[in-house]
Design a protein around this motif. Structure first.
Motif, PDB file in Angstrom:
ATOM      1  N   PHE A 547      20.991  58.690 -21.267  1.00 49.20           N
ATOM      2  CA  PHE A 547      20.958  57.573 -20.332  1.00 49.20           C
ATOM      3  C   PHE A 547      19.602  56.887 -20.377  1.00 49.20           C
ATOM      4  O   PHE A 547      18.583  57.474 -20.774  1.00 49.20           O
ATOM      5  N   ARG A 548      19.602  55.644 -19.944  1.00 49.70           N
ATOM      6  CA  ARG A 548      18.380  54.849 -19.820  1.00 49.70           C
ATOM      7  C   ARG A 548      18.545  53.929 -18.614  1.00 49.70           C
ATOM      8  O   ARG A 548      19.558  53.217 -18.499  1.00 49.70           O
ATOM      9  N   ILE A 549      17.562  53.957 -17.720  1.00 50.61           N
ATOM     10  CA  ILE A 549      17.574  53.117 -16.527  1.00 50.61           C
ATOM     11  C   ILE A 549      16.323  52.262 -16.543  1.00 50.61           C
ATOM     12  O   ILE A 549      15.203  52.782 -16.637  1.00 50.61           O
ATOM     13  N   GLU A 550      16.489  50.953 -16.457  1.00 49.08           N
ATOM     14  CA  GLU A 550      15.374  50.017 -16.424  1.00 49.08           C
ATOM     15  C   GLU A 550      15.335  49.362 -15.050  1.00 49.08           C
ATOM     16  O   GLU A 550      16.372  48.920 -14.537  1.00 49.08           O
ATOM     17  N   GLN A 551      14.163  49.314 -14.440  1.00 46.27           N
ATOM     18  CA  GLN A 551      14.068  48.800 -13.084  1.00 46.27           C
ATOM     19  C   GLN A 551      12.756  48.069 -12.863  1.00 46.27           C
ATOM     20  O   GLN A 551      11.700  48.513 -13.307  1.00 46.27           O
ATOM     21  N   ASP A 552      12.843  46.935 -12.143  1.00 45.13           N
ATOM     22  CA  ASP A 552      11.673  46.171 -11.729  1.00 45.13           C
ATOM     23  C   ASP A 552      11.591  46.138 -10.203  1.00 45.13           C
ATOM     24  O   ASP A 552      12.581  46.373  -9.497  1.00 45.13           O
ATOM     25  N   ASN A 553      10.389  45.855  -9.710  1.00 44.50           N
ATOM     26  CA  ASN A 553      10.111  45.740  -8.271  1.00 44.50           C
ATOM     27  C   ASN A 553      10.170  47.076  -7.546  1.00 44.50           C
ATOM     28  O   ASN A 553      10.404  47.116  -6.332  1.00 44.50           O
ATOM     29  N   PHE A 554       9.921  48.166  -8.250  1.00 38.63           N
ATOM     30  CA  PHE A 554       9.929  49.494  -7.641  1.00 38.63           C
ATOM     31  C   PHE A 554       8.721  49.622  -6.714  1.00 38.63           C
ATOM     32  O   PHE A 554       7.583  49.446  -7.136  1.00 38.63           O
ATOM     33  N   ALA A 555       8.962  49.906  -5.429  1.00 39.40           N
ATOM     34  CA  ALA A 555       7.891  49.943  -4.436  1.00 39.40           C
ATOM     35  C   ALA A 555       7.030  51.185  -4.607  1.00 39.40           C
ATOM     36  O   ALA A 555       7.532  52.310  -4.567  1.00 39.40           O
ATOM     37  N   VAL A 556       5.727  50.980  -4.791  1.00 46.06           N
ATOM     38  CA  VAL A 556       4.760  52.074  -4.859  1.00 46.06           C
ATOM     39  C   VAL A 556       3.633  51.755  -3.881  1.00 46.06           C
ATOM     40  O   VAL A 556       3.393  50.597  -3.541  1.00 46.06           O
ATOM     41  N   PRO A 557       2.907  52.780  -3.390  1.00 45.52           N
ATOM     42  CA  PRO A 557       1.834  52.523  -2.409  1.00 45.52           C
ATOM     43  C   PRO A 557       0.720  51.659  -2.994  1.00 45.52           C
ATOM     44  O   PRO A 557       0.285  51.873  -4.129  1.00 45.52           O
ATOM     45  N   ASP A 558       0.259  50.700  -2.213  1.00 50.40           N
ATOM     46  CA  ASP A 558      -0.893  49.865  -2.559  1.00 50.40           C
ATOM     47  C   ASP A 558      -2.096  50.487  -1.847  1.00 50.40           C
ATOM     48  O   ASP A 558      -2.458  50.094  -0.735  1.00 50.40           O
ATOM     49  N   ILE A 559      -2.669  51.505  -2.489  1.00 50.32           N
ATOM     50  CA  ILE A 559      -3.681  52.348  -1.854  1.00 50.32           C
ATOM     51  C   ILE A 559      -4.859  51.510  -1.352  1.00 50.32           C
ATOM     52  O   ILE A 559      -5.415  50.678  -2.074  1.00 50.32           O
ATOM     53  N   GLY A 560      -5.229  51.761  -0.084  1.00 47.02           N
ATOM     54  CA  GLY A 560      -6.362  51.062   0.508  1.00 47.02           C
ATOM     55  C   GLY A 560      -5.982  49.834   1.299  1.00 47.02           C
ATOM     56  O   GLY A 560      -6.836  49.219   1.949  1.00 47.02           O
ATOM     57  N   TYR A 561      -4.705  49.450   1.281  1.00 48.11           N
ATOM     58  CA  TYR A 561      -4.257  48.265   2.009  1.00 48.11           C
ATOM     59  C   TYR A 561      -3.127  48.642   2.964  1.00 48.11           C
ATOM     60  O   TYR A 561      -2.341  49.561   2.699  1.00 48.11           O
TER      61      TYR A 561
END
Length: 724
Positions: A547-561
């Motif tokens: 399998f292969r999964i491609e994804q955009d806009n994955f939310a990750v922490p914006d450290i310090g903000y």
């Protein structure tokens, strides 16, 4: 409070799978299957069908809406039968999923689990094929007394689910009222940590011809835990009626209620480090909870299904389903790194949370066959409406009454309860509505070639009122989102098929960036290809997939903000996230009387810069559950068990003493469980389960809040079952 952290190995998949087929092909003789059926003392399905691991139903519609066998389904599919649930003595759906191929089941704390597959969290649940959102205390905490089987479809299921993660969908299939005579079971259980429970499952016809039937199931339990202070009790009630309203009309209606009262529950994790950077070694019974902690839940569900057979093999089905949960949790959160000698350095904050999410699902579906170009094809079209209402309130403590933690080394939970302030709305009342039209058809292109194509047109709307965590009212709306689905299945011979499938990903998100703007929906594509084989007349199933999964806009922490006006860590979109890997699975009867369910999965998930995402998830996972029924002089005895192995996840964190980044994920480990059963009479049986036989000490944590949760030590459960 979640944090977010995908080379397809084709050459290793195909030879290994071919070898498995060759070594198992001798099992395909019908005489072998017949011998097995004659020599086994099996419970069956009520209609004479033999139930083995991975079977229990010839067809299912959870992946596409079409009635397909597992071999005809162009995605990875695992079916956990009622027999396997009973053999594992699994009390909750989460207990079942711990030994399911490709899934990771970890604890956030002693009240909640996080489920994941293929590098993404599992948020897609179905009840009898209808999609429902899972809550803070998820649907995986449901009692298994309600369900006949659990179906797990790995990958994206956007065709029927709509918005969701491309990880997996868990379809929990309720027990049905289909018995034409009085039948049932009663069980009594006793286990470690003062666990006692009783269950009953009774079915009977209400009319002489069996056209109206009812079924009632119930469970009651109480138990302590290996963690200090913790105890719980609860009960589950379930009832369903099945009626043949005429030769072509069927009705099914039912309801369930589950209540769990948990006292002294540990919310925060045990601190991983002391202040000097030394890794802390706490007792497995150590808690961060207080003796007044409480985490109570109640779930109510109701459903109605009417199915009408139409002319020429078509049918029309209408479903209405409702689910409500109440969660009332009065807890304390501890965090920090204590001094190794004095135990000083931990912080505390009490929290009293209350939520009552409600959701509805309506579905109208037309299904049937049609002729085209001289061949028969299948078609499903439908319309679906989902309505979810959420929000929560809180009671803050009076800060003057919040006592310090003191010496955490000596912490025993005798911590004074603070004075609570008035209840206030912490999250605005939010309503999520999703409407959709969907359709899918299976073309019989050639005798060995079938093509499945379909799509879903969805409108998704989220409205939320102003509250503490919602600085201002907002509306998110995504209109006419099209989710395509395509799959092809090629029968290579009478028992082996190859398949490939594709679907897109769409998942709106409420994460916000450093400017307060909501991130765009998750978007991407899900690809899968593999081989499936049915041996021994379908009693043994083998499969292998890449399998292969491609994804955009994955939310990750914006450290310090932080999100403006809140204390929430801001998020930023990760582009180019890719998860890729492979899986093997075997389910069914290997030899007469020997059932097995085994699977291996391996994935890699990274962002565009090569950084690991979802780093708390193990990348390699092996699962197995098995049972063997002895014959001859030992007829009536059964032996079995289950095995779990996981690799070390690539999770790291900064050591508070040295400032260095270190690996903090649980090292690779094995867990072994054993089961033995004896049929005392034709109606009475005794079963013993020993879990974590070698008493492995391990972390069972699927998130990082600076600490960890221990997995359960060795424990024993005895089950006495009477059937009639």
């Amino acid at each position: 409070m979640e944090t977010f952290e995908g080379g397809i190995v084709v050459r290793s998949v195909i030879p290994a799978f071919r070898f498995a087929l060759l070594t198992a092909s001798f099992l395909s003789a019908p005489a072998f299957a017949q011998e097995s059926a004659e020599n086994r003392n099996e419970s069956g399905s009520g209609d004479g069908t033999i139930i083995v691991y991975g079977s229990g139903t010839d067809r299912n519609a959870a992946a596409t809406g079409l009635d397909l066998t597992p071999r005809e389904t162009p995605q990875s599919l695992t079916i956990i039968t009622r027999e396997q649930i009973d053999d594992q003595a699994a009390s909750t759906v989460a207990d079942v999923l711990e030994y399911t191929t490709g899934l990771s089941v970890k604890r956030v704390d002693r009240g909640r689990n996080l489920l994941s597959a293929r590098g993404f969290d599992i948020t897609n649940f179905q009840l009898d094929g209808l999609p429902f959102a899972t809550g803070n205390i998820g649907l995986e905490e449901s009692s298994t007394v309600i369900y006949d089987r659990i179906e797990v479809i790995r990958g994206s299921v956007g065709l029927l689910q709509g918005a969701g993660e491309p990880s997996a969908s868990i379809n929990m299939v309720r027990r049905q009222a289909d018995a034409r005579e009085l039948t049932g079971t009663v069980t009594l259980e006793a286990a470690s940590w003062d666990h006692f429970s009783a269950t009953a499952d009774v079915s009977t016809p209400l009319t002489g011809d069996g056209s109206v039937r009812v079924r009632f199931a119930a469970e009651v339990y109480q138990q302590d835990a290996f963690v200090d202070l913790e105890s719980s009790k609860g009960f589950t009630l379930y009832g369903v009626i099945g009626a043949d309203l005429g030769p072509n009309t069927r009705l099914r209606a039912g309801a369930s209620y589950q209540k769990d009262e948990r006292n002294g529950v540990m919310w925060a994790q045990l601190p991983y480090w002391y202040a000097d950077g030394t890794v802390a070694k706490w007792s497995r019974s150590k808690t961060t909870g207080a003796d007044w902690n409480a985490w109570d839940t109640a779930e109510t569900s109701a459903f109605l299904t009417i199915e009408q057979d139409l002319a020429t093999g078509w049918s029309l089905k209408g479903d209405v389903s409702y689910f409500q949960q109440t969660e009332d949790s009065k807890l304390i959160w501890l965090w920090g790194s204590p001094d190794q000698a004095t135990g000083i350095g931990m912080n505390v904050w009490p929290y009293w949370y209350l939520t009552k999410p409600k959701q509805w699902n309506l579905n109208l579906q037309l299904k049937g066959h049609y002729s085209l170009f001289g061949r028969q094809h299948e078609l499903v079209v439908g319309a679906m409406y989902n309505h979810l209402k959420t929000g929560w309130t809180n009671r803050d403590p009076d800060p003057a009454t919040v006592a310090p933690v003191g010496d955490f080394n000596a912490w025993d939970g005798s911590y004074p309860e603070p004075t609570w302030g008035p209840r206030f709305r912490m999250s605005g009342i939010g309503t999520t509505k999703q409407t959709a039209l969907y359709g899918v058809t299976r073309f019989q292109l050639l005798d060995p070639v079938k093509l499945i194509i379909g799509g879903r047109l969805s409108t998704w709307v989220r409205d939320e009122e102003e509250a503490l965590y919602t600085a201002e009212p907002y509306r998110l709306k995504k209109k006419n989102v099209f989710t395509p689905y395509a799959g092809v299945i090629v029968d290579l011979n009478d028992f082996l098929s190859a398949y490939a499938s594709y679907t897109s990903i769409f998942n709106p998100q409420t994460a916000r960036d450093r400017n307060g703007r909501y991130l765009d929906p998750l978007e991407g594509a899900n690809y899968e290809a593999g081989l499936k084989a049915d041996l021994i007349n379908g009693r043994l199933r083998l499969s292998g997939a890449v399998f292969r999964i491609e994804q955009d806009n994955f939310a990750v922490p914006d450290i310090g903000y932080f999100v403006p006006g809140t204390t929430d860590v801001a998020s930023k979109p990760a582009m180019g996230t890719v998860s890729k890997g492979y899986e093997f699975e075997m389910q069914g009867e290997v030899l007469p009387g020997w059932d097995i369910s085994a699977g291996w999965s391996h994935f890699k998930a990274t962002d565009a810069d090569g950084n690991d995402v979802q780093a708390h998830q193990p990348r390699k996972v092996f699962r197995m559950a098995t049972k063997y029924e002895l014959g001859g002089a030992l007829r009536g005895f059964s032996l079995g068990g289950s095995v779990r192995w996981e690799s070390r996840p690539p999770q790291t964190a900064e050591n508070p003493g040295t400032g260095e980044t270190e690996k903090v994920g649980q090292k690779a480990y094995w867990l072994v469980n054993l089961m033995g059963a004896y049929d005392i009479t034709e109606q009475l049986s005794l079963q013993i389960n020993v879990n974590n036989v070698f008493d492995k000490r391990y972390y069972n944590t699927n998130s990082w809040f600076g600490g960890y949760i221990y997995g359960e030590p060795r424990n024993v459960r005895a089950t006495l079952k009477y059937g009639f």
